[in-house]
Design a protein around this motif. Structure first.
Motif, mmCIF file in Angstrom:
data_model
loop_
_atom_site.group_PDB
_atom_site.id
_atom_site.type_symbol
_atom_site.label_atom_id
_atom_site.label_comp_id
_atom_site.label_asym_id
_atom_site.label_seq_id
_atom_site.Cartn_x
_atom_site.Cartn_y
_atom_site.Cartn_z
ATOM 1 N N SER A 50 71.396 47.336 55.695
ATOM 2 C CA SER A 50 72.446 47.162 54.679
ATOM 3 C C SER A 50 71.869 47.131 53.270
ATOM 4 O O SER A 50 72.519 47.576 52.319
ATOM 5 C CB SER A 50 73.224 45.866 54.941
ATOM 6 O OG SER A 50 73.906 45.919 56.165
ATOM 7 N N SER A 51 70.653 46.616 53.137
ATOM 8 C CA SER A 51 70.043 46.498 51.810
ATOM 9 C C SER A 51 69.568 47.836 51.260
ATOM 10 O O SER A 51 69.310 47.964 50.068
ATOM 11 C CB SER A 51 68.872 45.508 51.853
ATOM 12 O OG SER A 51 67.742 46.081 52.483
ATOM 13 N N PHE A 71 77.309 53.029 61.049
ATOM 14 C CA PHE A 71 78.027 51.914 61.691
ATOM 15 C C PHE A 71 78.368 50.780 60.729
ATOM 16 O O PHE A 71 79.428 50.167 60.822
ATOM 17 C CB PHE A 71 77.186 51.373 62.852
ATOM 18 C CG PHE A 71 77.815 50.244 63.606
ATOM 19 C CD1 PHE A 71 78.809 50.495 64.539
ATOM 20 C CD2 PHE A 71 77.425 48.924 63.388
ATOM 21 C CE1 PHE A 71 79.414 49.452 65.234
ATOM 22 C CE2 PHE A 71 78.018 47.885 64.079
ATOM 23 C CZ PHE A 71 79.015 48.151 65.009
ATOM 24 N N LEU A 72 77.481 50.490 59.786
ATOM 25 C CA LEU A 72 77.684 49.363 58.876
ATOM 26 C C LEU A 72 78.551 49.726 57.668
ATOM 27 O O LEU A 72 78.856 48.859 56.855
ATOM 28 C CB LEU A 72 76.331 48.827 58.394
ATOM 29 C CG LEU A 72 75.432 48.233 59.475
ATOM 30 C CD1 LEU A 72 74.070 47.870 58.893
ATOM 31 C CD2 LEU A 72 76.074 47.000 60.104
ATOM 32 N N ARG A 73 78.934 50.980 57.548
ATOM 33 C CA ARG A 73 79.708 51.429 56.379
ATOM 34 C C ARG A 73 81.213 51.407 56.667
ATOM 35 O O ARG A 73 81.650 51.544 57.798
ATOM 36 C CB ARG A 73 79.280 52.846 55.976
ATOM 37 C CG ARG A 73 77.857 52.916 55.480
ATOM 38 C CD ARG A 73 77.408 54.343 55.253
ATOM 39 N NE ARG A 73 78.275 55.082 54.340
ATOM 40 C CZ ARG A 73 78.117 56.359 54.034
ATOM 41 N NH1 ARG A 73 77.121 57.049 54.580
ATOM 42 N NH2 ARG A 73 78.933 56.947 53.192
ATOM 43 N N GLY A 129 83.327 58.702 52.152
ATOM 44 C CA GLY A 129 81.890 58.875 51.947
ATOM 45 C C GLY A 129 81.179 59.291 53.224
ATOM 46 O O GLY A 129 80.262 60.117 53.199
ATOM 47 N N ILE A 130 81.612 58.734 54.349
ATOM 48 C CA ILE A 130 81.019 59.093 55.634
ATOM 49 C C ILE A 130 81.280 60.566 55.938
ATOM 50 O O ILE A 130 80.381 61.303 56.354
ATOM 51 C CB ILE A 130 81.572 58.189 56.761
ATOM 52 C CG1 ILE A 130 81.052 56.756 56.571
ATOM 53 C CG2 ILE A 130 81.183 58.725 58.135
ATOM 54 C CD1 ILE A 130 81.699 55.744 57.490
ATOM 55 N N MET A 140 72.594 58.753 57.354
ATOM 56 C CA MET A 140 74.008 58.363 57.333
ATOM 57 C C MET A 140 74.205 56.930 56.845
ATOM 58 O O MET A 140 75.312 56.543 56.487
ATOM 59 C CB MET A 140 74.625 58.534 58.722
ATOM 60 C CG MET A 140 74.891 59.980 59.112
ATOM 61 S SD MET A 140 75.997 60.837 57.949
ATOM 62 C CE MET A 140 77.491 59.848 58.110
ATOM 63 N N ALA A 141 73.137 56.148 56.818
ATOM 64 C CA ALA A 141 73.231 54.796 56.264
ATOM 65 C C ALA A 141 73.061 54.794 54.745
ATOM 66 O O ALA A 141 73.089 53.739 54.117
ATOM 67 C CB ALA A 141 72.190 53.878 56.901
#
Length: 234
Positions: free
Chosen positions: A75-76, A102-104, A109-110, A150-151
């Motif tokens: 996430s950071s 997954f965290l978005r 944006g994805i 993708m993150a």
């Protein structure tokens, strides 16, 4: 951007890293080279807290992340492409990429980033609905890099991206590494093929038995007689 200071990492009672220190500036490609067992992969695992350091400090953009959970590290702004690719074999290409996000929560944006990955790797677009486990090693490496991107990382960690790949795929992967860096992503690259690593990186560190044996710019490492003998086959 990244500062690793005097980290010591263990597997049980076995010391894997013995005081590793390194830095990565924003926009750079920095490489770690060395033989098997030198501690290259463990350094990346310590940065991402998959194998946390027992001593020392890891800072990302000035923040101490040494004891941070791996999911929070993603996430950071740090993503890792692990050694051996580690794609989910029973899931499709698209499902693997979706897991990278997954965290978005930003659907637009994805969608945009999926399109970007398909631009980087047209072969993934062709195989969007194919199970990852049925693809070649080179295609899985493309997928592993795409999944990490993708993150939306600001720092991308790459662990042995050329391992086991045909020369054609290796060249394509390294062209893409250059493209990703040129688009603004900082890269820390672990690679046993020192020739490829030094061709793309601006600086490098040579690791031996869990310690930094040498640090220099890529040209300095390429012309160093010891590096030539041990890692470049000269």
């Amino acid at each position: 951007m990244l500062e690793v200071e005097d980290i010591h990492t263990y597997y049980g009672n076995i010391s894997a890293l013995r005081g590793i220190s390194l830095t990565v500036e924003e926009g750079e490609i920095v490489t770690l080279i060395g033989g098997n067992g030198a501690g290259k992969s463990t350094t990346l695992r310590s940065i991402t807290a998959l194998t946390p350091a027992r001593k020392g400090t890891v800072r990302f953009e000035g923040k101490d992340i040494t004891k941070t959970q791996p999911s929070d590290i993603v996430s950071s702004g740090i993503s890792m492409v692990p050694e051996g690719r580690r794609c989910f074999p029973r899931m499709t290409v698209r499902e693997n990429l979706d897991l990278g996000a997954f965290l978005r929560k930003d659907k637009a944006g994805i969608t945009s980033d999926i399109a970007r990955i398909f631009d980087l790797f047209p072969r993934l677009k062709e195989r969007e609905k194919q199970k990852a486990g049925t693809m070649s090693g080179g295609e899985q490496q493309m997928l592993a890099i795409g999944r990490a991107m993708m993150a939306r990382p600001r720092l991308l960690l790459l662990d042995e991206p050329s391992m086991g790949l045909a020369p054609l795929f290796v060249d394509r992967i390294y062209d893409t590494i250059r493209e990703i860096n040129a688009a603004g992503t900082t890269i820390l690259l672990v690679e046993q093929s020192a020739t490829h690593a030094l061709s793309v990186a601006g600086r490098g560190y040579v690791l031996e038995t869990g310690s930094v044996a040498l640090a220099d710019d890529s040209e300095g490492l390429r012309t160093n007689p010891e590096v030539q003998k041990a890692y470049l086959g000269i």
